[in-house]
Scaffold this active site. Structure first.
Site, mmCIF file in Angstrom:
data_model
loop_
_atom_site.group_PDB
_atom_site.id
_atom_site.type_symbol
_atom_site.label_atom_id
_atom_site.label_comp_id
_atom_site.label_asym_id
_atom_site.label_seq_id
_atom_site.Cartn_x
_atom_site.Cartn_y
_atom_site.Cartn_z
ATOM 1 N N VAL A 1 18.328 -29.642 80.018
ATOM 2 C CA VAL A 1 17.109 -29.470 80.810
ATOM 3 C C VAL A 1 17.288 -30.032 82.218
ATOM 4 O O VAL A 1 17.024 -29.353 83.216
ATOM 5 C CB VAL A 1 15.917 -30.131 80.080
ATOM 6 C CG1 VAL A 1 14.706 -30.238 80.981
ATOM 7 C CG2 VAL A 1 15.596 -29.337 78.825
ATOM 8 N N CYS B 1 15.394 -28.430 69.422
ATOM 9 C CA CYS B 1 13.961 -28.107 69.504
ATOM 10 C C CYS B 1 13.335 -27.697 68.172
ATOM 11 O O CYS B 1 12.466 -28.396 67.664
ATOM 12 C CB CYS B 1 13.758 -27.001 70.539
ATOM 13 S SG CYS B 1 14.255 -27.523 72.192
ATOM 14 N N THR C 1 14.342 -36.359 73.039
ATOM 15 C CA THR C 1 13.224 -36.851 72.212
ATOM 16 C C THR C 1 13.529 -36.452 70.763
ATOM 17 O O THR C 1 12.965 -35.498 70.244
ATOM 18 C CB THR C 1 11.876 -36.242 72.668
ATOM 19 O OG1 THR C 1 12.058 -34.833 72.903
ATOM 20 C CG2 THR C 1 11.349 -36.896 73.918
ATOM 21 N N ASP D 1 22.186 -40.134 85.114
ATOM 22 C CA ASP D 1 22.476 -40.054 83.684
ATOM 23 C C ASP D 1 23.282 -41.281 83.279
ATOM 24 O O ASP D 1 24.047 -41.833 84.076
ATOM 25 C CB ASP D 1 23.273 -38.776 83.361
ATOM 26 C CG ASP D 1 23.124 -38.369 81.903
ATOM 27 O OD1 ASP D 1 22.484 -37.337 81.634
ATOM 28 O OD2 ASP D 1 23.625 -39.100 81.018
ATOM 29 N N ARG E 1 24.115 -29.433 67.770
ATOM 30 C CA ARG E 1 23.074 -30.362 67.321
ATOM 31 C C ARG E 1 22.226 -29.750 66.196
ATOM 32 O O ARG E 1 21.764 -28.625 66.319
ATOM 33 C CB ARG E 1 22.165 -30.756 68.494
ATOM 34 C CG ARG E 1 22.896 -31.614 69.523
ATOM 35 C CD ARG E 1 22.025 -31.957 70.696
ATOM 36 N NE ARG E 1 21.637 -30.792 71.465
ATOM 37 C CZ ARG E 1 20.891 -30.841 72.568
ATOM 38 N NH1 ARG E 1 20.457 -32.001 73.004
ATOM 39 N NH2 ARG E 1 20.579 -29.757 73.213
HETATM 40 N N1 LIG Z 1 17.919 -28.001 75.260
HETATM 41 C C1 LIG Z 1 16.894 -27.181 75.284
HETATM 42 O O1 LIG Z 1 17.068 -25.990 75.115
HETATM 43 C C2 LIG Z 1 15.487 -27.695 75.552
HETATM 44 C C3 LIG Z 1 14.502 -26.766 75.848
HETATM 45 C C4 LIG Z 1 13.215 -27.202 76.117
HETATM 46 C C5 LIG Z 1 12.933 -28.559 76.036
HETATM 47 N N2 LIG Z 1 13.910 -29.455 75.716
HETATM 48 C C6 LIG Z 1 13.552 -30.877 75.670
HETATM 49 O O2 LIG Z 1 14.037 -31.513 76.856
HETATM 50 C C7 LIG Z 1 14.425 -32.851 76.599
HETATM 51 C C8 LIG Z 1 15.874 -33.053 76.998
HETATM 52 O O3 LIG Z 1 16.670 -32.211 76.182
HETATM 53 P P1 LIG Z 1 18.149 -31.796 76.579
HETATM 54 O O4 LIG Z 1 18.487 -30.658 75.693
HETATM 55 O O5 LIG Z 1 18.265 -31.656 78.031
HETATM 56 O O6 LIG Z 1 18.951 -33.094 76.107
HETATM 57 P P2 LIG Z 1 20.493 -33.415 76.392
HETATM 58 O O7 LIG Z 1 20.943 -34.294 75.278
HETATM 59 O O8 LIG Z 1 21.250 -32.177 76.697
HETATM 60 O O9 LIG Z 1 20.462 -34.257 77.737
HETATM 61 C C9 LIG Z 1 19.817 -35.469 77.855
HETATM 62 C C10 LIG Z 1 20.611 -36.330 78.823
HETATM 63 O O10 LIG Z 1 19.838 -37.506 79.055
HETATM 64 C C11 LIG Z 1 20.732 -38.596 79.173
HETATM 65 N N3 LIG Z 1 19.949 -39.819 78.971
HETATM 66 C C12 LIG Z 1 19.443 -40.340 77.854
HETATM 67 N N4 LIG Z 1 18.711 -41.436 78.133
HETATM 68 C C13 LIG Z 1 18.763 -41.592 79.471
HETATM 69 C C14 LIG Z 1 18.216 -42.543 80.380
HETATM 70 N N5 LIG Z 1 17.431 -43.544 79.966
HETATM 71 N N6 LIG Z 1 18.496 -42.395 81.676
HETATM 72 C C15 LIG Z 1 19.275 -41.373 82.109
HETATM 73 N N7 LIG Z 1 19.809 -40.457 81.316
HETATM 74 C C16 LIG Z 1 19.559 -40.568 80.012
HETATM 75 C C17 LIG Z 1 21.818 -38.317 78.166
HETATM 76 O O11 LIG Z 1 23.003 -38.989 78.478
HETATM 77 C C18 LIG Z 1 21.954 -36.780 78.283
HETATM 78 O O12 LIG Z 1 22.974 -36.417 79.202
HETATM 79 C C19 LIG Z 1 14.132 -33.077 75.128
HETATM 80 O O13 LIG Z 1 12.847 -33.602 74.996
HETATM 81 C C20 LIG Z 1 14.179 -31.679 74.549
HETATM 82 O O14 LIG Z 1 13.411 -31.563 73.368
HETATM 83 C C21 LIG Z 1 15.181 -29.051 75.485
#
Ligand SMILES: NC(=O)c1ccc[n+]([C@@H]2O[C@H](COP(=O)([O-])OP(=O)(O)OC[C@H]3O[C@@H](n4cnc5c(N)ncnc54)[C@H](O)[C@@H]3O)[C@@H](O)[C@H]2O)c1
Length: 401
Positions: free
Chosen positions: A11, A257, A83, A29, A325
């Site tokens: 995201v 998700c 999350t 990050d 995942r």
């Molecule tokens: N992946 C999807 O398709 C998608 C779609 C819609 C919504 N979401 C939601 O978006 C959110 C993020 O998902 P994602 O898929 O991008 O996750 P991801 O695991 O791909 O990326 C999250 C990143 O955040 C970093 N991180 C964790 N804690 C941190 C902190 N305190 N400070 C800085 N960086 C930190 C991690 O190292 C990681 O690189 C989640 O709530 C997810 O449910 C994801």
């Protein structure tokens, strides 16, 4: 305008790539490997082109960092951290909490804080705002808003520009500024009356998918017992021009998700005295699919898999991405191992998974297709074993789920 984005995963990096065409973006990050790759212009996310990252860096509009102090001076901060569920399958907001701490301790001016992470209704108002206020010594008067992310990595045709985006602020000013921000790279902004509506809508979108996938997986089991072709049945039902939406059977659900978000809704429902029975049962049906598949394959192969070489084809949770995942392949491999099979897996898109490399697509007694990537041909899969079971509907000539 300076933008800080907390989290550079699916995201956060997607937003960074779009926003850095208009704003100065700092992507923070905790993962130093990801940050150093990004600063070398290498994207680690399918759907985010390395070219866009390089262009951002060259124009001085994008930089990744592990130094939280770099977000100081941001006008807008976007939260895009995981999350997940904890070991009891309850919402785990620890990443949100650490993002709040980073924001509180490093912002030097009042900013607009936008949450894009998926969470249950009330997270922005009752969790994020109080957490930032609690951790902040400077007591800055931030504005708060939500815009749940709808990105679907790997999907062609829908992106940040043309996918409608829900927005809502805790104040009219926050909503106004959020609209101005996203309007620079998103064509269709849908304002709702409160952050709680936006948060609930996001959870319901994924709950709708989870429940319908479970329903169609149940139909696959019923159809097999009745000797009816489930896919032909679904195609037939889909000729109705209204009141029907086609979902297709699979080995289950995966990713960050669909298997996770509905449990956020169910958990909050229970806390408020309502049991989300549909969500609970849908979760169970989807989680039971790998065992059902292993049993069907065993029954087609003399009733036992003991000692048989079984190749699981495609361990990513969906085609054309390397994301494993919550993949149903993991549960399938467990079920096959429990039944005494000698299990290997093939997935050239994933490459390495759980410390193992992808095995060859050949030499098995049985192949079970969980995910079919575009780069893998049906012909190659059919040659991998004398018996091929296909959960995807994409390998003609294989035994179908
Ligand atoms: N992946 C999807 O398709 C998608 C779609 C819609 C919504 N979401 C939601 O978006 C959110 C993020 O998902 P994602 O898929 O991008 O996750 P991801 O695991 O791909 O990326 C999250 C990143 O955040 C970093 N991180 C964790 N804690 C941190 C902190 N305190 N400070 C800085 N960086 C930190 C991690 O190292 C990681 O690189 C989640 O709530 C997810 O449910 C994801």
């Amino acid at each position: 305008m300076r933008l800080g984005i907390i989290g550079q995963g699916y995201v956060g990096l997607t937003i960074s790539a779009f926003a850095s065409k208009h704003y100065e973006v700092v992507g923070f990050d905790l993962n130093s490997k990801v940050v150093s790759e990004l600063n070398n212009g290498i994207s680690h996310i399918e759907g985010v082109d390395s070219k866009d990252i390089k262009e951002g860096i060259q124009a001085g509009k994008y930089k990744a960092t592990t130094d939280a102090a770099d977000i100081a001076g941001s006008d807008i901060v976007v939260i895009a951290v995981p999350t997940p569920l904890d070991s009891n399958r309850k919402p785990d907001l620890t990443y949100i909490d650490s993002a709040c701490k980073v924001i509180a301790e490093n912002l030097t001016e009042p900013a607009l804080i936008i949450n894009e992470s998926t969470s249950h209704p009330g997270t922005l108002r009752n969790y994020i705002k109080p957490a930032i206020e609690k951790y902040s010594k400077a007591k800055l008067a931030h504005e708060y808003a939500i815009s749940p992310e709808r990105v679907d990595p790997g999907r062609v045709g829908w992106n940040q520009k043309n996918t409608p985006r829900l927005i809502a602020g805790l104040t009219p000013e926050a909503t106004h500024r959020t609209r101005e921000f996203y309007a620079t790279f998103c064509d269709n902004l849908v304002e709702v009356s409160s952050p709680e509506v936006a948060e609930a809508a996001k959870l319901f979108e994924n709950t709708f998918r989870q429940v319908n996938i479970a329903l169609v997986n149940e139909l696959a089991q019923i159809s097999h017992a009745l000797g009816i072709d489930v896919r032909e049945t679904l195609d037939a039902a889909n000729t109705k021009p209204y009141g029907f939406m086609k979902f297709t059977p699979s080995a289950g659900v995966g990713g960050h998700c669909i298997p996770v978000d509905p449990s956020y809704l169910a958990h909050l429902a229970l806390e408020n005295g309502v049991r989300a029975t549909f969500i609970e049962r849908a979760n169970e049906v989807n989680l039971e699919m790998p065992t059902y598949i292993a049993q069907r394959v065993a029954s087609d192969n003399g009733g036992s898999l003991k000692g048989k070489k079984v190749l699981v084809v495609g361990v990513a949770y969906k085609p054309n991405v390397a994301d494993t995942r919550e993949t149903p392949a993991e549960h399938l491999i467990e079920a096959l191992n429990e039944m005494g099979a000698v299990v290997t897996w093939n997935d050239e898109v994933v490459g390495n998974w759980k410390g193992q490399s992808s095995s060859a697509l050949s030499g098995a007694d049985i192949a079970i297709v969980v995910t079919k990537h575009g780069v893998v041909s049906s012909g190659a899969i059919l040659k991998a074993a004398p018996y091929v079971f296909d959960t995807t509907g994409g390998v003609k000539g294989a035994v179908q789920l």
